[in-house]
Design an enzyme around this catalytic site. Structure first.
Site, PDB file in Angstrom:
ATOM      1  CB  CYS A 154     -46.153 -14.386  14.231  1.00  0.00           C
ATOM      2  SG  CYS A 154     -45.273 -15.754  14.973  1.00  0.00           S
ATOM      3  CG  ASP A 202     -45.895 -20.181   7.696  1.00  0.00           C
ATOM      4  OD1 ASP A 202     -45.193 -20.960   8.374  1.00  0.00           O
ATOM      5  OD2 ASP A 202     -46.572 -19.267   8.195  1.00  0.00           O
ATOM      6  CG  HIS A 234     -43.977 -17.815   9.957  1.00  0.00           C
ATOM      7  ND1 HIS A 234     -45.316 -17.976  10.204  1.00  0.00           N
ATOM      8  CD2 HIS A 234     -43.466 -17.158  11.031  1.00  0.00           C
ATOM      9  CE1 HIS A 234     -45.607 -17.461  11.384  1.00  0.00           C
ATOM     10  NE2 HIS A 234     -44.509 -16.948  11.905  1.00  0.00           N
TER      11      HIS A 234
END
Length: 304
Positions: A154, A202, A234
């Protein structure tokens, strides 16, 4: 006209109240969580020059080494149990893993504070702290400083890419669903191969952007593996227990291990090299706004 004014002032007051609520919640979360890092760090890395000490979790494999090294960067929530578990899991594969706190003492589960952490810890500062980590790696007798890679999740994926454009001695870069760069002129400065793992569902990173990232890497002449895992949200690689149960999380993890083995363990693994000078990636406001939605209401809300 009076009604429009009333509506305007009502909206203004509502916005001000919401802003105060967010600001207050960030302060309260910081006060309540001031000791959270104690449970997820085991090493205090000495600062370099004017830079402060860096707290980190270090996972060492069995044996004497020297071992290839991976710097593992956390998500925008900060260093937590999930990253500690992944660091231990990668150490089981024969890597010395350093998972630093890049937010200088801050970690959270509260999304507004997560964004605050990213905004208040600029990339230049993060790179300075990672320089401290890299310098410390060079002092460790069980670390092979010629075989150092970086991997991030991330926010950490973007931070890993940023640091690879800063430190040309890195041998490999792994990006798990981090905001990519699509300018070949920038990517040409990378010191080694790139693995990118993304989720097909995502919404924080459009598939078109991932495809542009791969095309830009190819144009820049950077060896790469870019994989979109169809149907995945995600942050779909959640924790080491889920990874070990197999499925798509295990598959993505195994892809990373194979990539690292190829470029950090094999005798012909390339070493980092100096390219064209440092590039600084711009702060991707759009990505983080989409990320807030993904974690609050979208595909990553499964984590909360």
């Amino acid at each position: 006209m009076k009604y429009l004014k009333r509506i305007f002032f009502a909206l203004l007051i509502g916005f001000a109240a919401f802003t105060l609520f967010l600001a207050g919640s960030i302060v309260i979360d910081a006060a309540l969580g001031k000791d959270r890092l104690d449970a997820v760090t085991n090493t205090l890395i000495p600062g370099q020059g004017a830079n402060p000490e860096v707290r980190a979790f270090v996972a060492r494999p069995d044996g004497k080494g020297p071992f290839p090294v991976v710097i593992m960067i956390h998500e925008f929530f900060g260093l937590n149990e999930s990253i500690v578990g992944k660091a231990k899991g990668l150490a089981d594969e024969g890597y010395l893993v350093i998972a630093p706190d890049t937010f200088r003492g801050s970690t959270t589960k509260w999304i507004p504070r997560a964004i605050y952490q990213v905004i208040t810890n600029p990339a230049e500062q993060v790179n300075q702290d990672l320089d401290t980590v890299y310098a410390w790696i060079a002092t460790q007798p069980d670390a092979d400083v010629e075989r150092v890679g970086i991997a991030g999740f991330c926010y950490g994926g973007r931070a890993s890419l940023s640091y690879s454009l800063h430190n040309f001695r890195l041998a490999a870069t792994v990006i798990f669903y981090g905001s990519p760069e699509t300018d070949p002129a920038v990517l040409r400065a990378l010191p080694g191969p790139v693995l990118g793992i993304f989720g097909g569902n995502d919404n924080s990173i459009p598939i078109e952007q991932v495809q542009e990232f791969q095309a830009a890497l190819n144009q820049a002449g950077i060896p790469n593996e870019i994989t979109i895992y169809e149907g995945q949200p995600h942050a779909f690689v959640t924790d080491i227990d889920s990874i070990r149960r197999g499925g798509v999380q295990g598959e993505a993890w195994a892809q990373m291990v194979a990539f690292l083995d190829k470029y950090l363990k094999q005798d012909n693994a390339p070493q980092g090299y100096s390219s064209q000078g440092e590039f600084r990636l711009a702060f991707d406001w759009g990505y983080y706004m989409r990320l807030v939605y993904e974690h609050a209401l979208g595909t990553a809300s499964h984590q909360h």
